[in-house]
Design a protein around this motif. Structure first.
Motif, short mmCIF file in Angstrom:
data_model
loop_
_atom_site.label_atom_id
_atom_site.label_comp_id
_atom_site.label_asym_id
_atom_site.label_seq_id
_atom_site.Cartn_x
_atom_site.Cartn_y
_atom_site.Cartn_z
N GLU A 46 0.87 -1.17 0.00
CA GLU A 46 0.00 0.00 0.00
C GLU A 46 0.91 1.22 0.00
O GLU A 46 1.74 1.38 0.89
CB GLU A 46 -0.88 0.02 1.24
CG GLU A 46 -1.69 1.29 1.38
CD GLU A 46 -2.39 1.40 2.71
OE1 GLU A 46 -3.56 1.78 2.71
OE2 GLU A 46 -1.75 1.11 3.75
N ALA A 47 0.76 2.06 -1.00
CA ALA A 47 1.54 3.29 -1.08
C ALA A 47 0.55 4.44 -1.13
O ALA A 47 -0.39 4.43 -1.91
CB ALA A 47 2.42 3.28 -2.32
N LYS A 48 0.77 5.43 -0.26
CA LYS A 48 -0.17 6.55 -0.24
C LYS A 48 0.53 7.86 0.03
O LYS A 48 1.63 7.90 0.58
CB LYS A 48 -1.28 6.31 0.78
CG LYS A 48 -0.81 6.17 2.20
CD LYS A 48 -1.98 5.86 3.10
CE LYS A 48 -1.49 5.69 4.52
NZ LYS A 48 -2.59 5.45 5.44
N GLN A 49 -0.15 8.91 -0.40
CA GLN A 49 0.34 10.26 -0.18
C GLN A 49 -0.27 10.77 1.13
O GLN A 49 -1.46 10.62 1.36
CB GLN A 49 -0.10 11.15 -1.34
CG GLN A 49 0.31 12.59 -1.20
CD GLN A 49 -0.24 13.43 -2.34
OE1 GLN A 49 -1.32 13.17 -2.85
NE2 GLN A 49 0.51 14.44 -2.71
N ASP A 50 0.57 11.34 1.97
CA ASP A 50 0.12 11.91 3.23
C ASP A 50 0.37 13.42 3.20
O ASP A 50 1.44 13.86 2.81
CB ASP A 50 0.89 11.30 4.41
CG ASP A 50 0.75 9.78 4.45
OD1 ASP A 50 -0.40 9.30 4.42
OD2 ASP A 50 1.78 9.09 4.50
N LYS A 51 -0.63 14.19 3.60
CA LYS A 51 -0.48 15.65 3.66
C LYS A 51 -0.57 16.08 5.12
O LYS A 51 -1.51 15.72 5.82
CB LYS A 51 -1.57 16.34 2.84
CG LYS A 51 -1.39 16.12 1.37
CD LYS A 51 -1.72 17.37 0.62
CE LYS A 51 -1.51 17.09 -0.86
NZ LYS A 51 -1.11 18.22 -1.58
N ALA A 52 0.42 16.85 5.55
CA ALA A 52 0.43 17.38 6.91
C ALA A 52 -0.41 18.65 6.96
O ALA A 52 -0.73 19.25 5.94
CB ALA A 52 1.87 17.67 7.34
N GLN A 53 -0.73 19.07 8.17
CA GLN A 53 -1.53 20.28 8.35
C GLN A 53 -0.82 21.52 7.81
O GLN A 53 -1.46 22.48 7.40
CB GLN A 53 -1.89 20.47 9.81
CG GLN A 53 -2.91 19.47 10.29
CD GLN A 53 -3.29 19.69 11.75
OE1 GLN A 53 -2.68 20.49 12.44
NE2 GLN A 53 -4.30 18.97 12.20
N ASP A 54 0.52 21.49 7.81
CA ASP A 54 1.26 22.64 7.29
C ASP A 54 1.38 22.64 5.77
O ASP A 54 2.03 23.50 5.19
CB ASP A 54 2.64 22.74 7.94
CG ASP A 54 3.54 21.58 7.57
OD1 ASP A 54 3.13 20.68 6.80
OD2 ASP A 54 4.69 21.55 8.06
N GLY A 55 0.78 21.63 5.12
CA GLY A 55 0.77 21.57 3.66
C GLY A 55 1.88 20.75 3.05
O GLY A 55 1.91 20.57 1.83
N THR A 56 2.81 20.27 3.85
CA THR A 56 3.89 19.44 3.30
C THR A 56 3.36 18.07 2.93
O THR A 56 2.40 17.58 3.51
CB THR A 56 5.06 19.30 4.29
OG1 THR A 56 4.56 18.71 5.50
CG2 THR A 56 5.70 20.64 4.59
#
Length: 89
Positions: A46-56
């Motif tokens: 499973e490969a996924k994109q994670d977005k942090a609250q700061d936008g990174t």
């Protein structure tokens, strides 16, 4: 891609002289991609994109089934998810 409710597409190509099959299944909230050079499913990642609250943005890869601690498989999965995320922007 065609089909309802899951759109699917199957393609094949030679990669460095090795027959490689790709099956893509597009669900409403994710895309599942199977890549095989042996004609069957081996390791499932499973490969996924994670977005942090700061936008990174970061990417994570988890082994769901099969061979664990296989760096080349994890690198390939990460590259696929990175390319797909760029296309989706």
């Amino acid at each position: 891609m065609s089909g309802f409710p899951v759109r699917t597409k199957q393609v094949a190509a030679d990669i460095d002289g090795v027959h490689t099959e790709f099956v893509l299944m597009a669900y409403e909230n994710r895309i599942v991609i199977f890549v095989t050079q042996i004609g069957r499913v081996g390791t499932v990642l499973e490969a996924k994109q994670d977005k942090a609250q700061d936008g990174t943005t970061s990417y994570s890869v988890n082994t769901l089934l099969g061979k664990r601690d296989e760096p080349l498989l994890e690198i390939a999965a990460r590259q696929i998810v990175e390319q797909l995320s760029r296309v989706g922007e």
